[in-house]
Design an enzyme around this catalytic site. Structure first.
Site, mmCIF file in Angstrom:
data_model
loop_
_atom_site.group_PDB
_atom_site.id
_atom_site.type_symbol
_atom_site.label_atom_id
_atom_site.label_comp_id
_atom_site.label_asym_id
_atom_site.label_seq_id
_atom_site.Cartn_x
_atom_site.Cartn_y
_atom_site.Cartn_z
ATOM 1 N N LYS A 71 -2.230 -1.649 -3.767
ATOM 2 C CA LYS A 71 -3.120 -0.487 -3.748
ATOM 3 C C LYS A 71 -2.320 0.785 -3.901
ATOM 4 O O LYS A 71 -1.301 0.918 -3.227
ATOM 5 C CB LYS A 71 -3.865 -0.495 -2.413
ATOM 6 C CG LYS A 71 -4.790 0.650 -2.187
ATOM 7 C CD LYS A 71 -5.476 0.503 -0.863
ATOM 8 C CE LYS A 71 -6.240 1.772 -0.587
ATOM 9 N NZ LYS A 71 -6.234 2.146 0.783
ATOM 10 N N LYS A 95 0.847 -1.189 0.000
ATOM 11 C CA LYS A 95 0.000 0.000 0.000
ATOM 12 C C LYS A 95 0.877 1.232 0.000
ATOM 13 O O LYS A 95 1.655 1.459 0.927
ATOM 14 C CB LYS A 95 -0.912 -0.019 1.230
ATOM 15 C CG LYS A 95 -1.783 1.222 1.339
ATOM 16 C CD LYS A 95 -2.816 1.087 2.430
ATOM 17 C CE LYS A 95 -3.608 2.367 2.592
ATOM 18 N NZ LYS A 95 -4.667 2.256 3.588
HETATM 19 C C1 PBG Z 1 -7.794 3.153 5.581
HETATM 20 C C2 PBG Z 1 -8.001 3.073 4.121
HETATM 21 C C3 PBG Z 1 -7.835 4.065 3.143
HETATM 22 C C4 PBG Z 1 -8.278 3.512 1.948
HETATM 23 C C5 PBG Z 1 -8.657 2.217 2.206
HETATM 24 N N1 PBG Z 1 -8.467 1.956 3.554
HETATM 25 C C6 PBG Z 1 -7.373 5.453 3.283
HETATM 26 C C7 PBG Z 1 -5.966 5.760 3.567
HETATM 27 O O1 PBG Z 1 -5.125 4.881 3.736
HETATM 28 O O2 PBG Z 1 -5.689 6.954 3.685
HETATM 29 C C8 PBG Z 1 -8.336 4.226 0.621
HETATM 30 C C9 PBG Z 1 -9.419 3.768 -0.295
HETATM 31 C C10 PBG Z 1 -9.711 4.686 -1.425
HETATM 32 O O3 PBG Z 1 -9.052 5.720 -1.643
HETATM 33 O O4 PBG Z 1 -10.650 4.360 -2.163
HETATM 34 N N2 PBG Z 1 -6.478 3.263 5.984
#
Ligand code: PBG
Length: 327
Positions: free
Chosen positions: A247, A194
């Site tokens: 992601k 991520k």
């Molecule tokens: C929680 C999380 C996030 C997303 C998924 N889980 C936000 C982040 O990490 O700031 C992002 C999902 C999206 O942008 O559609 N940590």
């Protein structure tokens, strides 16, 4: 012309093109992320994600039913609590928003597969993905709370948990806690790779989870790095992750392809809020054809090697599959 090999030969007819297709998709690979909010009678549009809504528990069924009707049976829950505090206690509360939504969804939609995002950022007053020690997120103290959150989701009916916080060691901590409580068969889909990404901007508006200070670069990955992503993925597999997620999706498909070759677990990719918002905005301006772009971006993720695709366009993609536009 003396030419034996003519690649165009296999492109001359729609039936032939379908016959030689290398990527085939099925709606069972799709997961729809849904935002659930405290309150009642709520279905409010998210300004930065036109066409996406925050639902209160009493109205989420409208969307779950239309997903099922379209052929999408898996959802990922995100909670928007009324109350936030320093330690994100809403994330692991017995009557937390996600826990309540799970119980209701299990009862009303027993055929759906319910996955939860396990993270603290929607529940902490400072908006970071863990508990703070000064201005940094305390990795090891956060692990306990993540494990507690995952167990409380499983107790409320989650079929699978998906930690997205990027703390070190969270997969092992969550696996141990789930096993200790008897949830041996609840899989973990780890947001292993991520990146710290501006593509999450619209989500943070949707969930009210932007950090109050600083950014997430001390826990999410630097997008200049690829080998670091492989390290994260392999580490999570070792800790017991059943599925590895990359992601965002669109700009990170190189990572999907690499990790697919290096591991034997299923790979998920998450087409995040910013990807959704760009397509919506471009289409609203008339610059691109929305449906064709949705189809093309979805297929590109599968072509790169993902087995599972998380997308706000899940219903649209399932409909295109059914209508034979992709598949
Ligand atoms: C929680 C999380 C996030 C997303 C998924 N889980 C936000 C982040 O990490 O700031 C992002 C999902 C999206 O942008 O559609 N940590």
């Amino acid at each position: 012309m003396d030419m034996t090999i003519r690649p165009r030969r296999l492109r001359g007819n729609e039936l032939l093109r379908k016959m030689v297709r290398e990527t085939r998709v099925d709606a069972s690979s799709l997961i729809y992320p849904i935002f659930i909010k405290e309150g009642s009678g709520i279905r409010e549009e998210i300004p930065t994600m036109p066409g996406q809504y925050r639902y209160s528990i009493d109205r989420m069924g409208e969307k779950l039913q239309s997903l099922l009707d379209a052929g999408v049976s898996s959802v990922m829950f995100f909670g928007i609590p009324d109350h936030k505090d320093e330690v994100g206690s809403g994330a692991y509360a017995e009557d937390g928003i996600v826990q309540k939504a799970l119980r209701q969804a299990k009862k009303e939609f027993p055929k759906m597969y319910l996955i939860t995002d396990v993270c603290m950022c929607e529940y902490t007053s400072h908006g970071h993905c863990g508990v703070l020690c000064g201005e940094t997120v305390d990795n090891d103290r956060t692990l306990e709370l993540l494990a507690k959150t995952a167990v409380s989701h499983a107790r409320a009916g989650a079929d699978m948990v998906a930690p997205s916080d990027m703390m070190d060691g969270r997969v092992a901590a969550i696996r141990a806690a789930l096993d200790a409580e008897g949830f041996l068969n609840v899989p973990i889909m780890s947001y292993a790779v991520k990146y710290a990404s501006a593509f999450y901007g619209p989500f943070r508006d949707a969930a009210g989870s932007a950090p109050a200070f600083g950014d997430r670069k001390s826990y999410q990955m630097d997008y200049h790095n690829s080998r670091e992503g492989i390290k994260e993925a392999l580490l999570d597999v070792e800790e017991g992750a059943d599925i590895i997620m990359v992601k965002p999706a669109m700009s990170y498909l190189d990572m999907v392809a690499k990790i697919k070759d290096l591991t034997d677990v299923p790979i998920a990719s998450y087409s995040v809020s910013g990807e959704y918002a760009m397509i919506k905005a471009g289409a609203q301006l008339g610059y691109i054809d929305e449906e064709k772009i949705i189809c093309e971006t979805a297929i590109s993720a599968f072509r790169a090697g993902c087995d599972i695709y998380l997308t706000y366009f899940a219903e649209e993609i399932a409909t295109c599959i059914r209508e034979g536009k992709i598949g």
